[in-house]
Scaffold this active site. Structure first.
Site, PDB file in Angstrom:
ATOM      1  N   SER A 260       0.830  -1.212   0.000  1.00  0.00           N
ATOM      2  CA  SER A 260       0.000   0.000   0.000  1.00  0.00           C
ATOM      3  C   SER A 260       0.857   1.250   0.000  1.00  0.00           C
ATOM      4  O   SER A 260       1.948   1.262   0.577  1.00  0.00           O
ATOM      5  CB  SER A 260      -0.899   0.000   1.248  1.00  0.00           C
TER       6      SER A 260
ATOM      7  N   TYR B 126      -1.590  -0.715  11.005  1.00  0.00           N
ATOM      8  CA  TYR B 126      -1.888  -1.307   9.681  1.00  0.00           C
ATOM      9  C   TYR B 126      -0.721  -1.059   8.729  1.00  0.00           C
ATOM     10  O   TYR B 126      -0.198  -1.992   8.106  1.00  0.00           O
ATOM     11  CB  TYR B 126      -3.176  -0.710   9.104  1.00  0.00           C
TER      12      TYR B 126
ATOM     13  N   LYS C 224       2.175  -3.672   6.787  1.00  0.00           N
ATOM     14  CA  LYS C 224       2.522  -3.704   5.356  1.00  0.00           C
ATOM     15  C   LYS C 224       4.042  -3.566   5.184  1.00  0.00           C
ATOM     16  O   LYS C 224       4.666  -4.310   4.426  1.00  0.00           O
ATOM     17  CB  LYS C 224       1.807  -2.588   4.602  1.00  0.00           C
TER      18      LYS C 224
HETATM   19  C1  WQD Z   1      -9.337   9.887   0.909  1.00  0.00           C
HETATM   20  C2  WQD Z   1      -9.587  11.371   1.132  1.00  0.00           C
HETATM   21  C3  WQD Z   1      -9.897  11.958   3.454  1.00  0.00           C
HETATM   22  C4  WQD Z   1     -13.609   9.707   3.946  1.00  0.00           C
HETATM   23  C5  WQD Z   1      -6.775   4.837   2.922  1.00  0.00           C
HETATM   24  C6  WQD Z   1      -5.728   4.080   3.644  1.00  0.00           C
HETATM   25  C7  WQD Z   1      -4.758   3.494   2.657  1.00  0.00           C
HETATM   26  C8  WQD Z   1      -5.501   2.683   1.616  1.00  0.00           C
HETATM   27  C9  WQD Z   1      -6.562   3.521   0.933  1.00  0.00           C
HETATM   28  C10 WQD Z   1      -5.377   0.394   2.299  1.00  0.00           C
HETATM   29  C11 WQD Z   1      -8.840  11.933   2.353  1.00  0.00           C
HETATM   30  C12 WQD Z   1     -11.164  12.201   2.657  1.00  0.00           C
HETATM   31  C13 WQD Z   1     -12.456  10.257   3.421  1.00  0.00           C
HETATM   32  C14 WQD Z   1     -14.683  10.555   4.329  1.00  0.00           C
HETATM   33  C15 WQD Z   1     -13.399  12.456   3.634  1.00  0.00           C
HETATM   34  N1  WQD Z   1      -6.077   1.535   2.188  1.00  0.00           N
HETATM   35  N2  WQD Z   1     -12.369  11.613   3.259  1.00  0.00           N
HETATM   36  N3  WQD Z   1     -14.530  11.905   4.155  1.00  0.00           N
HETATM   37  O1  WQD Z   1      -7.024   7.796   3.738  1.00  0.00           O
HETATM   38  O2  WQD Z   1      -6.153   8.237   1.372  1.00  0.00           O
HETATM   39  O3  WQD Z   1      -6.185   5.911   2.247  1.00  0.00           O
HETATM   40  O4  WQD Z   1      -7.426   4.013   1.973  1.00  0.00           O
HETATM   41  O5  WQD Z   1      -4.286   0.173   1.857  1.00  0.00           O
HETATM   42  O6  WQD Z   1      -3.877   2.665   3.363  1.00  0.00           O
HETATM   43  O7  WQD Z   1      -5.010   5.001   4.449  1.00  0.00           O
HETATM   44  O8  WQD Z   1      -8.325   7.027   1.693  1.00  0.00           O
HETATM   45  O9  WQD Z   1     -10.695   7.209   1.051  1.00  0.00           O
HETATM   46  O10 WQD Z   1     -10.090   7.183   3.526  1.00  0.00           O
HETATM   47  O11 WQD Z   1      -9.570   9.205   2.161  1.00  0.00           O
HETATM   48  O12 WQD Z   1     -13.282  13.681   3.490  1.00  0.00           O
HETATM   49  O13 WQD Z   1     -15.752  10.108   4.831  1.00  0.00           O
HETATM   50  O14 WQD Z   1     -10.967  11.567   1.403  1.00  0.00           O
HETATM   51  O15 WQD Z   1      -9.672  12.989   4.391  1.00  0.00           O
HETATM   52  O16 WQD Z   1      -8.450  13.264   2.039  1.00  0.00           O
HETATM   53  P1  WQD Z   1      -6.888   7.361   2.322  1.00  0.00           P
HETATM   54  P2  WQD Z   1      -9.749   7.605   2.145  1.00  0.00           P
END
Ligand code: WQD
Length: 338
Positions: free
Chosen positions: A125, A149, A153
């Site tokens: 990841s 997590y 990885k």
């Molecule tokens: C994306 C953007 C949030 C939810 C995570 C894991 C990573 C991988 C992919 C496993 C950010 C914003 C999110 C919400 C929001 N998973 N957001 N409201 O955090 O980049 O990555 O998922 O490998 O390891 O860390 O993805 O989709 O959670 O967030 O505003 O309800 O959307 O702040 O900017 P992230 P995400």
């Protein structure tokens, strides 16, 4: 050539199983349904027209993992998806994450060595980059993990480098995913998170279908074009095809690392607006404070995968949102609908 796909009934695993079958591989799925449902297997079998073999197996059980290989001596490679992946949950339940993600991988690698299986594609990841020091992110960027997590990885990546160093028969591909989104164009399989989604697109999808009231947008004061977080969203079908390309290229001993992303960064509002075009109605949202652990921007330099795997993402943001919406509106309650 029989490929063992662990976690093959999960979101990325199920899409990769279809891509492998399309490419002419035979597949054996091993899963314990800790974060997926049997309905996903039924739909993969329906879509592929094949009775894809399945083994209910908890890889944390060393004897069960050994028995899996003993029963299937024709396994020639492993694609390892099985693992827990919720960043926030890992902070509250670190033992669960170390026990599940590390123990299952060690049992798998032990069995592989015992039964002479040496080709291994690992679901890593972009989280291993932490808050990137420069953008776009190259594979040789500094690694910094900020959650249990993410540490699992990175630990598994290090384990694999040590194992391949000690046993040159091993051929290992580490695939660092950016943000997988979307669904198979059939609308039959897609992202079906347990409970309230942690990730952006499944949350938006559930708001769009009326299952959730409004999207919390975590922070609008980041150093980005519109103040919201910027990420590299990649269609899950592109990601699945990246695994097939990595498997095909895994012909020489050693450890090979690839970013699987598009190289493009989109903000939260970019996603919301594109999703509104896909679903045809507004997505309600409310601004919230920043979420702990979030970084401002994260997007890939995918040139290594392009040049070495001869793979690059083909599907654009509109396709990602259209396919996500197509799955969600056909399955308002995910796989629980059946
Ligand atoms: C994306 C953007 C949030 C939810 C995570 C894991 C990573 C991988 C992919 C496993 C950010 C914003 C999110 C919400 C929001 N998973 N957001 N409201 O955090 O980049 O990555 O998922 O490998 O390891 O860390 O993805 O989709 O959670 O967030 O505003 O309800 O959307 O702040 O900017 P992230 P995400």
């Amino acid at each position: 050539m029989l490929i063992l796909v662990t976690g093959g009934t999960g979101y990325i695993g199920s899409h990769t199983v279809l891509a492998l079958l399309d490419a002419g591989y035979e597949v054996l799925i091993a899963d314990n349904y800790i974060n997926s449902k049997p309905e996903a297997l039924r739909r993969v079998r329906k879509l592929s027209g094949q009775d894809v073999p399945f083994a209910l197996c908890d890889l944390r059980d060393e004897a069960a993992t050994d028995a899996l290989f003993a029963a299937h001596p024709d396994i020639e490679a492993v694609i390892h998806f099985a693992g827990l992946k919720a960043v926030g949950e890992s902070v509250h339940k670190p033992f669960l994450y170390y026990d599940n993600n590390l123990k299952s991988t060690l049992n798998l690698l032990n069995a592989m060595q015992k039964y002479g299986v040496h080709a291994f594609v690992f679901s890593s990841s972009a989280t291993v980059y932490g808050d990137p020091v420069s953008l776009p992110i190259r594979e040789d960027a500094p690694l910094h993990v900020a959650s249990p997590y993410g540490r699992t990885k990175l630990m598994i990546e290090e384990m694999l480098r040590d194992i391949a160093q000690a046993d040159p028969a091993f051929r290992v591909s580490l695939l660092r995913y950016f943000n997988p989104v979307g669904a198979h164009p059939s609308g039959l399989i897609g992202e079906d998170p347990n409970g309230i989604p942690n990730n952006l697109m499944p949350f938006i999808a559930q708001v769009a279908v009326g299952k959730l009231d409004r999207l919390p947008i975590y922070g609008d004061d980041y150093d980005t074009p519109d103040g919201t977080g910027v990420r590299d969203y990649i269609h899950v079908c592109d990601l699945a095809e990246g695994h097939v390309a990595a498997l095909k290229a895994l012909t020489a001993p050693g450890v090979y690392t690839f970013n699987l992303g598009t190289g493009l960064g989109y903000s939260v509002f970019d996603i919301v607006h594109e999703y509104e075009r896909a679903c045809g109605h507004p997505i309600a949202y409310a601004m919230k404070p920043r979420r702990a652990g979030d970084v401002a921007s994260c997007y890939a330099d995918p040139s290594q995968a392009r040049d070495t795997l001869h793979w690059e993402a083909k599907r654009d943001l509109a396709q990602m949102c259209e396919d996500s919406w197509n799955f969600q509106r056909n399955n308002p309650d995910g796989y629980n609908d059946d």
